[in-house]
Design a protein around this motif. Structure first.
Motif, PDB file in Angstrom:
ATOM      1  N   ARG A 104     101.071  30.374  59.598  1.00 60.51           N
ATOM      2  CA  ARG A 104     100.716  31.884  59.970  1.00 60.51           C
ATOM      3  C   ARG A 104     101.734  32.692  59.694  1.00 60.51           C
ATOM      4  NH1 ARG A 104      96.651  30.887  64.848  1.00 60.51           N
ATOM      5  NH2 ARG A 104      94.861  30.141  63.944  1.00 60.51           N
ATOM      6  N   GLN A 105     102.863  32.402  59.824  1.00 60.18           N
ATOM      7  CA  GLN A 105     104.123  33.235  59.566  1.00 60.18           C
ATOM      8  C   GLN A 105     104.285  33.524  58.146  1.00 60.18           C
ATOM      9  OE1 GLN A 105     107.863  32.256  61.283  1.00 60.18           O
ATOM     10  NE2 GLN A 105     106.888  30.669  62.746  1.00 60.18           N
ATOM     11  N   GLU A 106     104.563  34.681  57.704  1.00 62.16           N
ATOM     12  CA  GLU A 106     104.450  35.065  56.357  1.00 62.16           C
ATOM     13  C   GLU A 106     105.332  34.319  55.422  1.00 62.16           C
ATOM     14  OE1 GLU A 106     105.685  39.086  53.694  1.00 62.16           O
ATOM     15  OE2 GLU A 106     105.589  39.521  55.922  1.00 62.16           O
ATOM     16  N   GLU A 107     106.430  33.864  55.618  1.00 63.64           N
ATOM     17  CA  GLU A 107     107.275  33.042  54.754  1.00 63.64           C
ATOM     18  C   GLU A 107     106.806  31.672  54.449  1.00 63.64           C
ATOM     19  OE1 GLU A 107     111.094  31.550  56.667  1.00 63.64           O
ATOM     20  OE2 GLU A 107     110.200  31.957  58.633  1.00 63.64           O
ATOM     21  N   PHE A 108     105.832  31.232  55.324  1.00 62.61           N
ATOM     22  CA  PHE A 108     105.201  29.922  55.351  1.00 62.61           C
ATOM     23  C   PHE A 108     103.750  29.999  54.624  1.00 62.61           C
ATOM     24  CE2 PHE A 108     107.855  28.938  59.150  1.00 62.61           C
ATOM     25  CZ  PHE A 108     109.068  28.635  58.283  1.00 62.61           C
ATOM     26  N   SER A 109     103.207  31.226  54.398  1.00 65.46           N
ATOM     27  CA  SER A 109     101.880  31.320  54.006  1.00 65.46           C
ATOM     28  C   SER A 109     101.360  30.596  52.940  1.00 65.46           C
ATOM     29  CB  SER A 109     101.607  33.004  54.117  1.00 65.46           C
ATOM     30  OG  SER A 109     102.383  33.505  52.943  1.00 65.46           O
ATOM     31  N   GLY A 110     102.281  30.312  52.046  1.00 60.50           N
ATOM     32  CA  GLY A 110     101.927  29.500  50.808  1.00 60.50           C
ATOM     33  C   GLY A 110     101.760  28.174  51.126  1.00 60.50           C
ATOM     34  N   GLY A 111     102.174  27.598  52.245  1.00 61.85           N
ATOM     35  CA  GLY A 111     101.910  26.234  52.599  1.00 61.85           C
ATOM     36  C   GLY A 111     100.711  25.726  53.266  1.00 61.85           C
ATOM     37  N   HIS A 112     100.210  24.428  53.379  1.00 63.44           N
ATOM     38  CA  HIS A 112      99.053  24.211  53.612  1.00 63.44           C
ATOM     39  C   HIS A 112      99.088  22.715  54.203  1.00 63.44           C
ATOM     40  CE1 HIS A 112      98.381  23.427  49.373  1.00 63.44           C
ATOM     41  NE2 HIS A 112      97.583  22.034  49.682  1.00 63.44           N
ATOM     42  N   LEU A 113      98.088  22.544  55.313  1.00 58.46           N
ATOM     43  CA  LEU A 113      98.378  21.108  55.732  1.00 58.46           C
ATOM     44  C   LEU A 113      97.630  19.796  54.518  1.00 58.46           C
ATOM     45  CD1 LEU A 113      98.556  19.203  58.359  1.00 58.46           C
ATOM     46  CD2 LEU A 113      96.051  19.493  58.724  1.00 58.46           C
ATOM     47  N   PHE A 114      98.380  18.887  54.541  1.00 60.53           N
ATOM     48  CA  PHE A 114      97.877  18.030  53.624  1.00 60.53           C
ATOM     49  C   PHE A 114      97.216  16.809  54.690  1.00 60.53           C
ATOM     50  CE2 PHE A 114      98.643  13.609  51.736  1.00 60.53           C
ATOM     51  CZ  PHE A 114      97.996  13.930  50.287  1.00 60.53           C
ATOM     52  N   ALA A 115      97.774  16.349  55.815  1.00 55.91           N
ATOM     53  CA  ALA A 115      97.043  15.396  56.466  1.00 55.91           C
ATOM     54  C   ALA A 115      97.718  15.275  57.957  1.00 55.91           C
ATOM     55  CB  ALA A 115      97.245  13.855  55.841  1.00 55.91           C
ATOM     56  N   LEU A 116      97.129  14.920  58.883  1.00 55.70           N
ATOM     57  CA  LEU A 116      97.626  14.583  60.057  1.00 55.70           C
ATOM     58  C   LEU A 116      97.507  13.219  60.783  1.00 55.70           C
ATOM     59  CD1 LEU A 116      98.934  16.224  62.718  1.00 55.70           C
ATOM     60  CD2 LEU A 116      96.392  16.466  63.611  1.00 55.70           C
ATOM     61  N   VAL A 117      98.545  12.728  60.936  1.00 56.90           N
ATOM     62  CA  VAL A 117      98.554  11.353  61.499  1.00 56.90           C
ATOM     63  C   VAL A 117      98.607  10.997  62.686  1.00 56.90           C
ATOM     64  CG1 VAL A 117      99.640   9.016  60.796  1.00 56.90           C
ATOM     65  CG2 VAL A 117      99.386  10.702  59.142  1.00 56.90           C
ATOM     66  N   ARG A 118      97.844  10.230  63.543  1.00 48.21           N
ATOM     67  CA  ARG A 118      97.759  10.009  64.987  1.00 48.21           C
ATOM     68  C   ARG A 118      97.620   8.517  65.077  1.00 48.21           C
ATOM     69  NH1 ARG A 118      94.323  13.706  68.138  1.00 48.21           N
ATOM     70  NH2 ARG A 118      95.970  15.156  67.703  1.00 48.21           N
ATOM     71  N   LYS A 119      98.599   8.069  65.710  1.00 45.89           N
ATOM     72  CA  LYS A 119      98.544   6.517  65.935  1.00 45.89           C
ATOM     73  C   LYS A 119      98.135   5.601  64.721  1.00 45.89           C
ATOM     74  CE  LYS A 119      97.201   7.331  70.731  1.00 45.89           C
ATOM     75  NZ  LYS A 119      96.418   7.058  71.883  1.00 45.89           N
ATOM     76  N   GLY A 120      98.686   5.856  63.672  1.00 45.06           N
ATOM     77  CA  GLY A 120      98.362   4.975  62.362  1.00 45.06           C
ATOM     78  C   GLY A 120      97.289   5.410  61.624  1.00 45.06           C
ATOM     79  N   GLY A 121      96.373   6.372  62.083  1.00 42.35           N
ATOM     80  CA  GLY A 121      95.333   6.769  61.208  1.00 42.35           C
ATOM     81  C   GLY A 121      95.275   8.263  61.096  1.00 42.35           C
TER      82      GLY A 121
END
Length: 580
Positions: free
Chosen positions: A436-453
């Motif tokens: 949400r910060q302006e300098e990171f606004s062009g980024g986006h989540l690709f995947a969230l990994v938890r306990k191997g999945g």
């Protein structure tokens, strides 16, 4: 066929045992190169393996080949900023520093051993230069974050000092074997050839190979083979024409590594494995070559010579080289200590044996013992001494892993992962909140990994400590983005080192003096902070450089990719408390 299979069995077993033993060496703080040497010695004729190996010519060939690969890989990972920061001092260390070390150690060895002065100088020339394989390996595996000035100086020195060492060894062998043919003119011509051809061929080949990599499309695994074979071709041609193949292949690696394109990541990944294989093979062969009983015969003499080299010759040579540059005393002391010896001295020590120099076995055994002592004494104390001399920077948040994905030949995106630490801003936050910060606004989540999945993302999803989040980010934002995932203690450590406040590099010293009541010289009040630091530290201040003003401390905190200062930290003096 049985003989060939037996040879394969021996080689594979030695490499396998060495790699497994590396885990033990890491836990004990022992240099990995020393483990490879140890395994080779154990497998030798006086060890449990009982393998008799005395092929000096074969060992030289393997050593030269391995060193070329190691220097190529080291160049690939050397940033051009290192040249901007430390080229001049490193060049002085690689020339005058080697000469001064050889002169001091040579005189001492001559009188201590009671030998001919030419043999004493030859012994000193063999161990007089630092070793690129040892420096690159130990600096990157030590776990310490040194300031850029020290790291750049050590890496460039080790990558550039081979021509001087080879010249001195060759000249002294000639002086012993055929003194009539070895005059000052011949030595100067040899040095000029080594340097000029090494620089010219390294620059030309580096530019050519970098352009070839950018334009050619191959199967991923072939890029590294192309560069490795091109580097070895350059190494051989330069040597055949009388130049320094080591210098040429190192410079070529620098130009290739700093020319980013669609093949760069594939090259670096495979070259890393080739460099480790080269180091393991080289030190295993050198370990097989030595006879431990002969080392013990000269053990005490080797210890005395190593002590003089480490405690007297190297420090005086480094001091006399860096006194013309703006290095702090603690930086000079650390650079003096990390004068690591490795495969290069052992390889150079084989040259007198091949040429039939009288007393050459003494030179070989002493050089080998000095290398072992250097790795044991200096190599194992790199982190400890860095802390004692206060040349360590606090740890900084970094991505857990980074992958470049090239959507087109000139369009890369960076895929980076970050581990969610307990008590971090990311913990219990939604993954999209991180961008949400302006300098990171062009980024986006690709995947969230938890306990191997992977975790399906919903509006109510909260990240937990231990999760690994992958984001697509613009290049160069990884370190700043990682701050959100680091625990707050890391931020506190950074604040304790740099200070509580951030200062703009264009802040006027006079404005700072007025705001905090500092007593500043009139001539300095019109300077910006950047100009003030350049007066103290030269054109290239680095992170960690610090100036104290009336109890306040101003420290260089962040630099950009071109080594320009982005921010300073300001640490306030601690308030005095009076007893009631």
């Amino acid at each position: 066929m049985d003989g060939i299979n037996a040879l394969f069995l021996i080689i594979a077993s030695l490499l396998f045992v060495s790699v497994i033993a590396s885990r033990v060496s890491t836990r004990l703080g022992m240099p990995l190169l020393l483990v490879f040497l140890g395994v080779g010695m154990l497998a030798g004729e006086e060890g449990i393996g009982g393998i008799k190996f005395d092929n000096f010519m074969g060992a030289t060939m393997i050593g030269q080949l391995a060193l070329a690969i190691i220097l190529l890989d080291g160049g690939l990972r050397t940033k051009l900023e290192s040249f901007r920061i430390a080229l001049k001092p490193a060049a002085v260390l690689a020339s005058w520093g080697v000469l001064a070390t050889v002169a001091l150690l040579g005189v001492f060895a001559t009188f201590y051993l009671g030998t001919d002065w030419r043999l004493g100088l030859l012994m000193a020339a063999i161990v007089g230069s630092t070793d690129a394989a040892a420096v690159f390996s130990l600096m990157r595996s030590s776990g310490v974050r040194l300031n850029s000035r020290i790291l750049a100086t050590l890496e460039l020195e080790s990558g550039l000092n081979d021509p001087m060492a080879i010249l001195l060894v060759t000249a002294l062998i000639g002086l012993i074997m055929s003194p009539a043919d070895m005059g000052a003119g011949a030595m100067l011509w040899m040095l000029a050839n080594q340097l000029l051809l090494g620089l010219l061929f390294g620059y030309g080949a580096g530019k050519f190979l970098a352009r070839l990599l950018a334009r050619i499309h191959l199967v991923e695994g072939l890029y590294a083979i192309l560069i490795a074979s091109g580097g070895l071709l350059l190494f051989a041609v330069t040597n055949l024409l009388g130049g320094s193949g080591f210098l040429a292949v190192y410079l070529a690696g620098v130009f290739i590594g700093n020319s980013r394109n669609h093949s760069t990541e594939h090259v670096l990944n495979v070259m890393d494995g080739l460099a480790w294989l080269a180091q393991a093979s080289m030190f295993l062969v050198l370990g097989l070559l030595v006879t431990p009983s002969r080392l013990l015969e000269h053990g005490f003499n080797s210890l005395v010579i190593a002590a003089f080299l480490i405690l007297v010759a190297r420090p005086l040579a480094v001091w006399s080289s860096l006194k013309w540059f703006r290095y702090a005393k603690r930086e000079v002391a650390y650079i003096s200590w990390v004068g690591l010896r490795g495969a290069v001295p052992i390889t150079l020590a084989i040259m007198p044996l091949i040429e039939g120099v009288p007393g050459s076995y003494l030179l070989f055994n002493v050089a080998f013992a000095v290398v072992i002592l250097s790795l044991m004494i200096q190599g194992t104390t790199i982190p400890l001494l860095a802390g004692k001399l206060k040349v360590v920077l606090p740890p900084t948040p970094e991505p857990l892993a980074s992958r470049e994905v090239w959507l087109a030949d000139t369009l890369p995106v960076t895929l980076q992962s970050f581990k969610v630490e307990a008590d971090s801003d990311a913990e219990n936050s939604h993954p999209s909140a991180m961008t949400r910060q302006e300098e990171f606004s062009g980024g986006h989540l690709f995947a969230l990994v938890r306990k191997g999945g992977t975790v399906n993302i919903h509006p109510s999803t909260k990240m937990q400590a231990g999760d690994v989040a992958w984001y697509v980010l613009k290049d160069g934002l990884g370190s700043d983005f990682a701050k959100q995932f680091a625990d707050r203690k890391l931020s506190q450590d950074q604040q304790q080192f740099y200070g509580e406040f951030i200062l703009n590099p264009e802040t006027k010293v006079g404005d700072l003096a007025m705001a905090y009541g500092l007593n500043i010289e009139q001539a300095q009040q019109s300077l910006t902070l950047v100009e003030l630091f350049r007066e103290h530290f030269g054109e290239m201040p680095v992170a960690g450089d610090r100036i104290a003003l009336n109890g306040f401390e101003i420290t260089v905190k962040e630099l950009d990719g071109r080594s320009y200062i982005q921010s300073f930290g300001l640490k306030m003096p601690k308030p005095h408390t009076e007893a009631v």
